[in-house]
Design a protein around this motif. Structure first.
Motif, PDB file in Angstrom:
ATOM      1  N   GLY A  20       0.815  -1.205   0.000  1.00  0.00           N
ATOM      2  CA  GLY A  20       0.000   0.000   0.000  1.00  0.00           C
ATOM      3  C   GLY A  20       0.849   1.254   0.000  1.00  0.00           C
ATOM      4  O   GLY A  20       0.543   2.232  -0.699  1.00  0.00           O
ATOM      5  N   PHE A  21       1.941   1.228   0.778  1.00  0.00           N
ATOM      6  CA  PHE A  21       2.855   2.370   0.797  1.00  0.00           C
ATOM      7  C   PHE A  21       3.480   2.589  -0.573  1.00  0.00           C
ATOM      8  O   PHE A  21       3.626   3.733  -1.030  1.00  0.00           O
ATOM      9  N   LEU A  22       3.839   1.498  -1.248  1.00  0.00           N
ATOM     10  CA  LEU A  22       4.409   1.618  -2.590  1.00  0.00           C
ATOM     11  C   LEU A  22       3.427   2.285  -3.546  1.00  0.00           C
ATOM     12  O   LEU A  22       3.820   3.079  -4.404  1.00  0.00           O
ATOM     13  N   TRP A  23       2.151   1.986  -3.388  1.00  0.00           N
ATOM     14  CA  TRP A  23       1.156   2.605  -4.262  1.00  0.00           C
ATOM     15  C   TRP A  23       1.033   4.100  -4.006  1.00  0.00           C
ATOM     16  O   TRP A  23       0.802   4.882  -4.922  1.00  0.00           O
ATOM     17  N   VAL A  24       1.185   4.497  -2.753  1.00  0.00           N
ATOM     18  CA  VAL A  24       1.167   5.931  -2.448  1.00  0.00           C
ATOM     19  C   VAL A  24       2.318   6.625  -3.162  1.00  0.00           C
ATOM     20  O   VAL A  24       2.151   7.686  -3.786  1.00  0.00           O
TER      21      VAL A  24
END
Length: 237
Positions: free
Chosen positions: A210-214
């Motif tokens: 999820g952090f990578l998507w941000v």
């Protein structure tokens, strides 16, 4: 085990499972480039293939560090640094001394192409063992789909370096500084990803993904800025 891994079906499924995410991401970023003047497909494919070859060099250099770096955390940072530096070097080999960079957004496209080629071959090696032992479907789903996160990671990390160069497109004297900052950010992101994936056996994969998507969304916004820079600021190279 060796016999299973040399099974043509195992190798085929590993190749498909490893390359498909990389090719889909490449198509995604390619579509986010300016429609009016895309990069030559031959150069993008060449960059992709070169990125795959860099995996072999990275593996050799990473093994060479084992006898010199014993701390696991430092090892994670060193290995991330090796991969990001090699991807950067691969792009520079392609673009140095040429006129293929015409607009700010061209830089991240070549960085992403090299990165996804790197991720593709890395994923193939990663999938060979689980597919050979657990079967195709289970093998592709083992490790919390780590290889999918790795593909996105490589694209974003390299995009940081490319975007940094793109932002310095009209200030040649600052490109080295921007590139160093982009490399630094790429190594930090790569190291954090690897650290949290290894921690607790990768149980927190979804949070990291999820952090990578941000970060990916931020990169898309930077892409839009680079696209506008190329359209409205006259080229002064």
């Amino acid at each position: 085990m060796t016999e299973a891994i040399t099974d043509p079906k195992v190798i085929l499924f590993a190749i498909l499972g490893g390359l498909m995410p990389a090719l889909l991401w490449l198509w995604f970023w390619f579509k986010n480039e300016d429609n009016e003047e895309r990069e030559p497909i031959v150069l993008i494919v060449t960059s992709f293939i070169l990125g795959g070859l860099l995996v072999l060099i990275a593996g050799f250099l990473q093994k060479a560090t084992l006898g010199h770096i014993t701390d696991k955390n430092l090892q994670i940072v060193a290995w991330a640094g090796i991969e990001e530096a090699l991807k950067m070097a691969g792009v520079l080999v392609i673009i140095m001394g040429t006129n293929i960079i015409r607009r700010p957004i061209d830089y991240p496209m070549y960085f992403i192409a090299v990165a996804l080629g790197f991720a593709g071959l890395e994923n193939i090696f990663y999938l060979l063992h689980p597919i050979s032992t657990d079967g195709t479907v289970v093998g592709l789903l083992t490790g919390n789909l780590r290889y999918l996160g790795s593909t996105l990671l490589h694209a974003i990390a390299s995009s940081m370096m490319g975007s940094a160069l793109g932002l310095a497109f009209y200030t040649k004297s600052m490109r080295g500084v921007y590139l160093f900052f982009g490399l630094f950010c790429a190594i930090i992101l790569h190291s954090v990803f690897n650290f949290y994936i290894m921690k607790n056996g990768g149980a927190n994969f979804l949070s990291v993904f999820g952090f990578l998507w941000v970060v990916a969304i931020i990169n898309i916004l930077i892409f839009e800025k680079l696209r506008r820079m190329g359209r409205y600021i006259p080229v002064q190279q």
